[in-house]
Design an enzyme around this catalytic site. Structure first.
Site, PDB file in Angstrom:
ATOM      1  CG  HIS A 160       0.091  -4.226   9.536  1.00  0.00           C
ATOM      2  ND1 HIS A 160       1.122  -4.759  10.287  1.00  0.00           N
ATOM      3  CD2 HIS A 160       0.669  -3.237   8.791  1.00  0.00           C
ATOM      4  CE1 HIS A 160       2.252  -4.144  10.001  1.00  0.00           C
ATOM      5  NE2 HIS A 160       2.003  -3.208   9.103  1.00  0.00           N
ATOM      6  CG  ASP A 164       4.742  -5.704  14.614  1.00  0.00           C
ATOM      7  OD1 ASP A 164       3.747  -4.960  14.534  1.00  0.00           O
ATOM      8  OD2 ASP A 164       5.410  -5.860  15.659  1.00  0.00           O
TER       9      ASP A 164
END
Length: 400
Positions: free
Chosen positions: A371, A375
């Site tokens: 992450h 995204d």
């Protein structure tokens, strides 16, 4: 003149290995490029070949832990082999193992032979060049060896040199194999260094199952390899990675390095643990080429014969837990990669199509991603792109 045989650089992050087998014996004549020994590292088994011809003098016995640059033997270029060398076994650091002449035993076969106290020379060999295969040993055990007593512990897939220790009643301690230690280290490393998140989707496998059923026989005849589901997912992922390049990237220091190629890792379960051989430049391959490479790498993995090149450079990984019956899981990243796709078991379930409830063969898929550079919207879009291409395979053929 004596030429020193040294352990070469073993690859990125690999600092040591273990000599598991000398293919040549003390005092035996060797020719250039002949295999001298097998070396086990935490990633793969490697073969070390002779750079010069002459007579071999072994300095490090089997079972010795060595590091790059260590001198393990010398080759006397001006000497002649001793007559008795043909019957003299190589030095060993541990208890002797079963041997087979002339074809050497692979690590998995050697483990089974030692575990069951078999004489490999008495087992019919069906492998190339008279090589004994795991299937040969299994068939021999089923046919000729009586079942073991129930009290005897089951076979273990750890190191052949592992020695069990009884701790308490009902407990047994077995040293971790080198590859199992490395797997543990990398899994912990992944959890500590990446911000791992997983997103899920489900895929209707009807179109792929129908396409495969209609063309698998012709595909086999044309390309001499079977048509599996993995090549469809490989091409679907490659196309989706072009749409979402961040998932094919990695963090390197303060930079995000984007890859304009796909070196596809395919997780393979072996007796020694899970390994991830890499299909290099999978983005340039046809379905048949992907299937052949998967078959080749999986075979090498199960025989413990993957090279460092076979295991290096992956940019994205696919893991198929469905072969073990897994319905849903959250795969762990293979550092420094930023994405891994988990495939799962195909199971018929009721779904709604055009406002009607129908039964379709469905598969859950999971994408774990870093992450820090990917995204959530990108991860969801990636899975949607994979789903669209699997449910409508013509999109892969048309690159749309």
């Amino acid at each position: 003149m004596a030429f020193e045989v040294r352990i070469p650089t073993l690859g990125e992050s690999i600092t040591e290995g273990t000599i598991t087998q000398w293919r040549k014996r003390e005092g035996e004549a060797v020719a250039p490029d002949e295999v001298l020994l097998e070396l086990e590292t935490d990633k793969a088994n490697n073969e070390l070949t002779a750079e010069r011809g002459g007579v071999l003098h072994i300095l490090k016995p089997e079972g010795t832990v060595v590091t790059p640059g260590d001198v393990v033997a010398t080759i006397d270029e001006g000497a002649t082999a001793r007559p008795e060398s043909a019957s003299a076994p190589p030095p060993r650091a541990a208890a002797p193992e079963a041997r087979r002449e002339p074809a050497p035993l692979g690590p998995a076969v050697r483990h089974m032979v030692a575990e069951h106290h078999l004489d490999p020379a008495t087992i019919p060999a069906s492998g190339k060049g008279g090589r004994l295969t795991k299937a040969d040993v299994v068939e021999h055990l089923e046919r000729d060896v009586p079942a073991r007593p129930a009290a005897q512990p089951p076979a273990r897939a750890e190191s052949p040199a592992a020695v069990a220790r009884v701790l308490h009643e009902g407990e047994e301690a077995v040293p971790m194999s080198r590859i199992r230690k490395r797997i543990a280290e990398r899994l912990v490393q992944a959890q500590h260094t990446a911000a791992i998140l997983t997103t899920f989707n489900e895929i209707d496998m009807s179109a792929i199952i129908d396409l495969r059923a209609r063309h698998k026989e012709r595909f086999q005849k044309t390309h001499s390899v079977g048509l599996g589901f993995m090549s469809f997912f490989a091409h679907a992922c490659i196309s989706a990675l072009r749409d979402i390049p961040a998932i094919n990237a990695e963090i390197r220091g303060d930079d995000i390095v984007y890859k304009h190629f796909v070196h596809l890792g395919v997780a393979v379960g072996t007796e020694r643990g899970l390994v991830v051989p890499v299909i290099h430049h999978a983005d340039r391959m046809t379905f048949a080429e992907v299937e052949r490479e998967i078959l080749r790498l999986a075979g090498l993995a199960r025989e413990g014969r993957l090279s460092l090149d076979d295991l290096s450079g992956g940019t994205f990984t696919i893991s198929n837990g469905g072969v073990y019956g897994s319905l849903l899981s959250t795969p762990i990243l293979n550092p420094p990669q930023s994405g891994i796709l988990g495939m799962h078991k195909i199971e018929k379930r009721p779904i709604v199509v055009d406002d009607e409830i129908v039964i379709r063969p469905m598969m859950y898929v999971a994408l774990s991603y870093d992450h820090r550079i990917v995204d959530g919207g990108q991860a969801v879009t990636f899975l949607v792109r994979v789903k669209e291409r699997i449910e409508d395979p013509a999109r892969m053929l048309l690159s749309v």
